[in-house]
Motif scaffolding. Structure first.
Motif, short mmCIF file in Angstrom:
data_model
loop_
_atom_site.label_atom_id
_atom_site.label_comp_id
_atom_site.label_asym_id
_atom_site.label_seq_id
_atom_site.Cartn_x
_atom_site.Cartn_y
_atom_site.Cartn_z
N ILE A 1 7.75 -0.38 -15.16
CA ILE A 1 8.02 -0.84 -13.80
C ILE A 1 7.55 0.20 -12.79
O ILE A 1 7.80 1.40 -12.95
CB ILE A 1 9.54 -1.09 -13.60
CG1 ILE A 1 10.03 -2.26 -14.46
CG2 ILE A 1 9.87 -1.32 -12.13
CD1 ILE A 1 9.57 -3.62 -14.00
N ALA A 2 6.86 -0.26 -11.76
CA ALA A 2 6.51 0.62 -10.63
C ALA A 2 7.30 0.22 -9.39
O ALA A 2 7.53 1.04 -8.51
CB ALA A 2 5.01 0.57 -10.34
N TRP A 3 7.71 -1.07 -9.31
CA TRP A 3 8.51 -1.52 -8.17
C TRP A 3 9.97 -1.15 -8.40
O TRP A 3 10.78 -1.93 -8.88
CB TRP A 3 8.38 -3.03 -7.97
CG TRP A 3 7.03 -3.62 -7.72
CD1 TRP A 3 6.64 -4.90 -8.02
CD2 TRP A 3 5.88 -3.01 -7.11
NE1 TRP A 3 5.34 -5.12 -7.65
CE2 TRP A 3 4.84 -3.97 -7.08
CE3 TRP A 3 5.62 -1.75 -6.60
CZ2 TRP A 3 3.58 -3.71 -6.57
CZ3 TRP A 3 4.36 -1.48 -6.08
CH2 TRP A 3 3.37 -2.45 -6.06
N THR A 4 10.30 0.07 -8.07
CA THR A 4 11.66 0.57 -8.24
C THR A 4 11.92 1.68 -7.23
O THR A 4 10.98 2.27 -6.69
CB THR A 4 11.90 1.09 -9.66
OG1 THR A 4 13.27 1.49 -9.81
CG2 THR A 4 11.02 2.30 -9.98
N MET B 1 0.82 -1.21 0.00
CA MET B 1 0.00 0.00 0.00
C MET B 1 0.86 1.27 0.00
O MET B 1 0.40 2.33 0.40
CB MET B 1 -0.93 -0.01 1.21
CG MET B 1 -1.98 -1.11 1.18
SD MET B 1 -3.14 -0.93 -0.20
CE MET B 1 -4.01 0.56 0.31
N ILE B 2 2.11 1.14 -0.41
CA ILE B 2 2.98 2.30 -0.46
C ILE B 2 2.78 2.98 -1.80
O ILE B 2 3.35 2.58 -2.82
CB ILE B 2 4.46 1.91 -0.24
CG1 ILE B 2 4.62 1.19 1.10
CG2 ILE B 2 5.35 3.15 -0.30
CD1 ILE B 2 6.02 0.64 1.32
N GLY C 1 -3.58 1.88 -9.67
CA GLY C 1 -4.10 1.65 -11.02
C GLY C 1 -4.31 2.89 -11.86
O GLY C 1 -4.84 2.80 -12.97
N THR C 2 -3.92 4.06 -11.36
CA THR C 2 -4.15 5.31 -12.07
C THR C 2 -2.87 6.13 -12.16
O THR C 2 -2.08 6.16 -11.22
CB THR C 2 -5.24 6.15 -11.36
OG1 THR C 2 -6.43 5.37 -11.24
CG2 THR C 2 -5.56 7.42 -12.14
N TYR C 3 -2.67 6.78 -13.30
CA TYR C 3 -1.52 7.64 -13.50
C TYR C 3 -1.90 9.08 -13.16
O TYR C 3 -2.97 9.55 -13.53
CB TYR C 3 -1.03 7.57 -14.96
CG TYR C 3 -0.78 6.17 -15.45
CD1 TYR C 3 0.38 5.49 -15.10
CD2 TYR C 3 -1.71 5.52 -16.26
CE1 TYR C 3 0.61 4.20 -15.54
CE2 TYR C 3 -1.50 4.23 -16.70
CZ TYR C 3 -0.34 3.57 -16.34
OH TYR C 3 -0.12 2.29 -16.77
N PHE C 4 -0.99 9.76 -12.47
CA PHE C 4 -1.24 11.14 -12.09
C PHE C 4 -0.03 12.00 -12.43
O PHE C 4 1.12 11.58 -12.33
CB PHE C 4 -1.47 11.25 -10.57
CG PHE C 4 -2.73 10.60 -10.08
CD1 PHE C 4 -3.94 11.29 -10.10
CD2 PHE C 4 -2.72 9.30 -9.60
CE1 PHE C 4 -5.10 10.69 -9.65
CE2 PHE C 4 -3.88 8.69 -9.15
CZ PHE C 4 -5.08 9.39 -9.17
N GLY C 5 -0.30 13.26 -12.79
CA GLY C 5 0.76 14.24 -12.88
C GLY C 5 1.04 14.74 -11.47
O GLY C 5 0.18 14.65 -10.59
#
Length: 203
Positions: A34-37, A11-12, A168-172
């Motif tokens: 990749i998001a796990w970085t 949940m980070i 699940g959502t991309y944000f600026g």
């Protein structure tokens, strides 16, 4: 105020959403989202990516021991999503997303020219964790787009309109809230005069 108790999970958030490039020749170049970085050490500079073993890029990175983390921005958000859901086994993601291949300085994996920052990495250790394996790597070169440098050669990543990923959502990125250390910084005791002398108006 009450809290809901959920089962253990990651949940980070928010997280970086980066385009990782790999391969040592044009025939096996690939891009994986990749998001796990993140950062794991300052000196020496080290980072990591966690990848599922069934992903096409996993085998390439394991064999070449190299990859590049290409930071993303709002202009690249479609490519970020596309490269996360499509497999390089079937398509050329560089071609499909109209991304420009650029030669790296220290690794054979390619850079994405459209990315504001490219971080070249060499794998030092692979740790099996479960659903993902972690590629721990040393940063061997950083390439930054000079159009985000000011007159004092200070780099402004915020000017590139970076993005992040959350549930699940991309944000600026939003408005600036403070800079590092602002909570303990002392207010200046200098009395800066901002008023200017003006001549009296004639009536």
């Amino acid at each position: 105020m009450s809290k809901i108790n959920w089962k253990p999970g990651n949940m980070i958030y928010p997280l970086p959403a980066v385009l990782v490039t790999c391969g040592n020749c044009k025939d096996n170049y690939n891009i994986i989202t990749i998001a796990w970085t993140g950062t794991i050490c300052t000196n020496p500079p080290m980072t990591y990516i966690s990848v599922r073993p069934n992903r096409h890029s996993y085998k390439i990175i394991k064999e070449t021991k190299e990859f590049v983390i290409n930071l993303s921005n709002e202009k690249l958000v479609r490519a970020v999503d596309y490269c996360g859901v499509k497999s390089g086994r079937d398509i050329d993601k560089f071609k499909e997303m109209n991304l420009t291949i650029e030669k790296a300085r220290e690794v054979e994996a390619p850079l994405i020219a459209e990315s504001p920052v490219n971080i070249e990495c060499k794998v030092k250790e692979i740790i099996k964790l479960g659903s993902h394996d972690m590629f721990m790597a040393e940063v061997v070169a950083v390439n930054a787009d000079d159009k985000y440098l000011d007159n004092n050669n200070k780099f402004h990543l915020d000017k590139s309109n970076p993005i992040c990923y959350s549930h699940g959502t991309y944000f600026g990125l939003g408005k600036k809230l403070g800079t590092f250390g602002y909570s303990v910084a002392k207010k200046s005791t200098k009395n800066k005069k901002s008023k200017k002398m003006t001549k009296p108006t004639k009536k």
